[in-house]
Design an enzyme around this catalytic site. Structure first.
Site, PDB file in Angstrom:
ATOM      1  N   ASP A  96       0.884  -1.098   0.064  1.00  0.00           N
ATOM      2  CA  ASP A  96      -0.063  -0.022  -0.057  1.00  0.00           C
ATOM      3  C   ASP A  96       1.026   1.186  -0.100  1.00  0.00           C
ATOM      4  O   ASP A  96       1.025   1.802   0.990  1.00  0.00           O
ATOM      5  CB  ASP A  96      -0.893   0.100   1.463  1.00  0.00           C
ATOM      6  CG  ASP A  96      -2.288   0.963   1.070  1.00  0.00           C
ATOM      7  OD1 ASP A  96      -2.132   1.718   0.155  1.00  0.00           O
ATOM      8  OD2 ASP A  96      -2.875   0.808   1.951  1.00  0.00           O
ATOM      9  N   ALA A  97       1.311   1.642  -1.184  1.00  0.00           N
ATOM     10  CA  ALA A  97       2.347   2.567  -1.361  1.00  0.00           C
ATOM     11  C   ALA A  97       1.845   3.990  -1.945  1.00  0.00           C
ATOM     12  O   ALA A  97       2.198   5.020  -1.867  1.00  0.00           O
ATOM     13  CB  ALA A  97       3.512   2.058  -2.249  1.00  0.00           C
ATOM     14  N   LYS A  98       0.566   3.820  -2.735  1.00  0.00           N
ATOM     15  CA  LYS A  98      -0.095   4.849  -3.412  1.00  0.00           C
ATOM     16  C   LYS A  98       0.742   5.792  -4.038  1.00  0.00           C
ATOM     17  O   LYS A  98       0.973   7.028  -4.098  1.00  0.00           O
ATOM     18  CB  LYS A  98      -0.850   5.805  -2.252  1.00  0.00           C
ATOM     19  CG  LYS A  98      -1.894   4.888  -1.654  1.00  0.00           C
ATOM     20  CD  LYS A  98      -2.678   5.865  -0.441  1.00  0.00           C
ATOM     21  CE  LYS A  98      -3.839   4.912   0.082  1.00  0.00           C
ATOM     22  NZ  LYS A  98      -3.141   3.845   1.105  1.00  0.00           N
ATOM     23  N   ARG A  99       1.627   5.114  -4.945  1.00  0.00           N
ATOM     24  CA  ARG A  99       2.643   5.580  -5.746  1.00  0.00           C
ATOM     25  C   ARG A  99       1.879   6.322  -7.162  1.00  0.00           C
ATOM     26  O   ARG A  99       0.788   5.941  -7.443  1.00  0.00           O
ATOM     27  CB  ARG A  99       3.647   4.927  -6.407  1.00  0.00           C
ATOM     28  CG  ARG A  99       4.448   4.407  -5.113  1.00  0.00           C
ATOM     29  CD  ARG A  99       5.079   5.639  -4.397  1.00  0.00           C
ATOM     30  NE  ARG A  99       6.236   5.311  -3.285  1.00  0.00           N
ATOM     31  CZ  ARG A  99       5.994   5.523  -2.187  1.00  0.00           C
ATOM     32  NH1 ARG A  99       4.949   5.917  -1.304  1.00  0.00           N
ATOM     33  NH2 ARG A  99       7.014   5.075  -1.297  1.00  0.00           N
TER      34      ARG A  99
END
Length: 303
Positions: free
Chosen positions: A103-106
């Protein structure tokens, strides 16, 4: 082929996700080492603390669920040492046979987007995961390098579309014109992701997977119709996988899964974190097991 990608030979992500659902069910456990949880677990607020926290979650999850979702921010908080801790947790999860959604939301454009993809999805990367969460504010098309790498490497991605936080409503329901249609921004993102899944190269023998490799983040606390999400269209083959936050502390219950996600229920990853992590290190394994059973029972009861 994207520069640096090593063909993995593994099955496509959507196929592997469906296999995990069949074996373990649809529950995903978060690795979210909040400060108060580190305190409650008797761990230091440091890179070594989040490393130990993550490894304990991996141990408790293995054999009970099939999916883990580490929240990258809590590791990034400690800089390079935090990322080193995350690398150890990811390696342990891979060794345990768990499917990992980072869950890095890049999100970015061009070579920067490609570099993010390589960091999280390239086989052999220190941060290698099975899928990564992405933001599409620069346009879904800006994420194509990540999508293409995912297709080549047997990996996946989940693009934020209708998120579980209350602040999302105004932006994500704003209107846009695309392909001659008037759509919400959430619907626009969802439609472009679905279009990519339909256009992706079929697998061996020309067979197209039942579940796509690129999915959406859709909050379980939302009325998806309000966000312009056409659940039936997204469920058409290949069905769009969904990562669904919002359970437990944010208010959604397992009984909400089918009413909220409708035709997408069968491809929805039900994400829990604090509601299981609050059980503490000693109670974590049984909490995970109990919630996995509760979810399976809830889905069976609403069929």
């Amino acid at each position: 082929m994207t520069e640096g990608v090593v063909p993995s030979g593994r099955a496509p992500f959507g196929e592997r996700l469906a296999g995990v659902f069949e074996t373990f069910g649809q529950l995903s456990v978060g690795i979210d080492p909040h400060d108060y949880l580190l305190d409650a677990w008797g761990l230091p607020r440091s890179a070594s603390g989040v490393r130990e926290f993550g490894l304990r979650v991996v141990d408790a999850a293995a054999g009970r669920v099939g999916i883990l979702k580490p929240q990258v921010a809590f590791f990034e908080l400690y800089g390079s040492a935090g990322f080193s801790a995350l690398e150890d947790v990811l390696a342990a999860a891979r060794a345990a046979g768990l499917l990992v959604i980072a869950d890095a939301k890049r999100g970015d454009i061009g070579t920067s987007a490609a570099a993010y993809g390589r960091a999280w999805l390239e086989p052999g990367s220190p941060l290698e995961a099975d899928a990564v969460t992405l933001t599409a504010y620069a346009g879904v098309g800006s994420l194509l390098p990540v999508f293409e790498l995912a297709e080549q490497a047997g990996k996946g991605a989940f693009v934020l579309s209708a998120t579980s936080n209350p602040e999302s409503f105004a932006l994500q329901t704003a209107r846009a014109s695309w392909g001659g249609e008037d759509l919400s921004l959430s619907g626009l993102v969802a439609g472009e992701v679905s279009t990519f899944n339909r256009s992706a190269t079929p697998g061996p023998g020309g067979v197209r997977a039942a579940v796509g490799n690129i999915g959406l983040v859709l909050g379980a606390t939302k009325n998806l119709t309000d966000y312009g999400i056409d659940r039936d269209a997204l469920a058409e083959g290949p069905a769009t996988p969904v990562l669904a936050p919002g359970f437990g502390f944010q208010g959604a219950t397992f009984g909400d899964v089918r009413p909220v996600f409708g035709a997408l229920t069968a491809t929805t990853v039900v994400a829990v974190s604090r509601s299981v992590l609050a059980a503490g290190a000693s109670g974590l394994a049984s909490s995970i097991q109990n919630q996995a059973i509760e979810l399976n029972d809830a889905l069976a009861a609403t069929r």
